[in-house]
Write an enzyme that holds these catalytic residues in place. Sequence first.
Site, short mmCIF file in Angstrom:
data_model
loop_
_atom_site.label_atom_id
_atom_site.label_comp_id
_atom_site.label_asym_id
_atom_site.label_seq_id
_atom_site.Cartn_x
_atom_site.Cartn_y
_atom_site.Cartn_z
CD GLU A 62 -3.05 -1.05 2.19
OE1 GLU A 62 -3.26 0.04 2.76
OE2 GLU A 62 -3.70 -2.08 2.42
CG ASP A 112 -6.77 1.39 0.97
OD1 ASP A 112 -6.49 0.69 1.96
OD2 ASP A 112 -6.23 2.48 0.74
CG PHE A 131 -11.07 3.63 13.44
CD1 PHE A 131 -10.30 4.05 14.51
CD2 PHE A 131 -10.45 3.48 12.20
CE1 PHE A 131 -8.94 4.33 14.36
CE2 PHE A 131 -9.10 3.76 12.03
CZ PHE A 131 -8.34 4.18 13.11
NE ARG A 182 -15.29 -2.88 3.80
CZ ARG A 182 -15.02 -2.27 4.96
NH1 ARG A 182 -15.85 -2.34 5.97
NH2 ARG A 182 -13.91 -1.57 5.11
P1 ITT Z 1 -6.62 -5.19 3.88
O1 ITT Z 1 -5.85 -6.46 3.93
O2 ITT Z 1 -7.93 -5.35 3.13
O3 ITT Z 1 -5.82 -4.00 3.39
P2 ITT Z 1 -6.76 -3.65 6.37
O4 ITT Z 1 -7.44 -3.91 7.68
O5 ITT Z 1 -5.29 -3.33 6.39
O6 ITT Z 1 -7.07 -4.90 5.42
P3 ITT Z 1 -7.39 -0.97 5.29
O7 ITT Z 1 -5.97 -0.62 5.04
O8 ITT Z 1 -8.39 -0.67 4.22
O9 ITT Z 1 -7.55 -2.53 5.62
O10 ITT Z 1 -7.98 -0.36 6.63
C1 ITT Z 1 -7.63 0.84 7.16
C2 ITT Z 1 -7.95 0.89 8.63
O11 ITT Z 1 -9.28 1.36 8.78
C3 ITT Z 1 -7.86 -0.44 9.37
O12 ITT Z 1 -7.23 -0.21 10.63
C4 ITT Z 1 -9.28 -0.87 9.57
O13 ITT Z 1 -9.45 -1.56 10.80
C5 ITT Z 1 -10.03 0.45 9.57
N1 ITT Z 1 -11.33 0.25 8.93
C6 ITT Z 1 -11.56 0.00 7.61
N2 ITT Z 1 -12.87 -0.19 7.40
C7 ITT Z 1 -13.48 -0.07 8.60
C8 ITT Z 1 -14.80 -0.18 9.06
O14 ITT Z 1 -15.79 -0.51 8.24
N3 ITT Z 1 -15.05 -0.01 10.36
C9 ITT Z 1 -14.07 0.30 11.21
N4 ITT Z 1 -12.79 0.41 10.89
C10 ITT Z 1 -12.48 0.23 9.59
#
Ligand code: ITT
Length: 185
Positions: free
Chosen positions: A35, A64, A141, A168
């Site tokens: 990323e 993402d 979060f 999402r």
């Molecule tokens: P990937 O393998 O899909 O990348 P990830 O958890 O690293 O998984 P992201 O980089 O997209 O995914 O996530 C960014 C942060 O935002 C991560 O700490 C998630 O827990 C948080 N996040 C993403 N979507 C969320 C949601 O629907 N509710 C709460 N937190 C969320």
Amino acid sequence: MIAFVTTNEGKFREVSAALAEASVRIVREDRSYPEIQADRLEKVVRFAATILDDQIPGDYLIDDSGLFLDAFGGFPGVYSSYVQKRLGCAGILRLLAEGKSRAATFETVFLLRQGDSHEVFHGECPGTIASGEAGTGGFGFDPIFIPQGATKTFAEMSLAEKNRFSHRARAVAALLAHLRAPKEP
Ligand code: ITT
């Protein structure tokens, strides 16, 4: 069949449930991808696709997402994963002490690779940061985010309820509209 490439089981649960309602099935591919540091989620998924195209033989989907706080010009945004690991929900609550705006937006960007094409879909959910953590559902979060139109956090909702509001789920709706659109001959 579409492979959803994610290390995050919570994302997979939400997306597979929303797609199952439309009879679209996905399988989880539990792997991470690079990323890049960029100012927009879309740039992150577009770069990731240049790597995954060589690694994944068939159709795939990536997600993402980020939490964008008004009080900090959108921070943590694209850095949400790092901030979640280092500061967690408690850290966000501390940052927002002292009467700062609690307005925030969750955003998701999907990239779908099908054949030779890449399509990107966006979903947003405006809301506010709660005064404390509440609930045990969801992930990340979710315990501190109250979507607009609700009185409880995502973590206090069932998966189906979160899917009625979430960034999402809105990205899933855009993805479904694309999958259902008549194909060019
Ligand atoms: P990937 O393998 O899909 O990348 P990830 O958890 O690293 O998984 P992201 O980089 O997209 O995914 O996530 C960014 C942060 O935002 C991560 O700490 C998630 O827990 C948080 N996040 C993403 N979507 C969320 C949601 O629907 N509710 C709460 N937190 C969320």
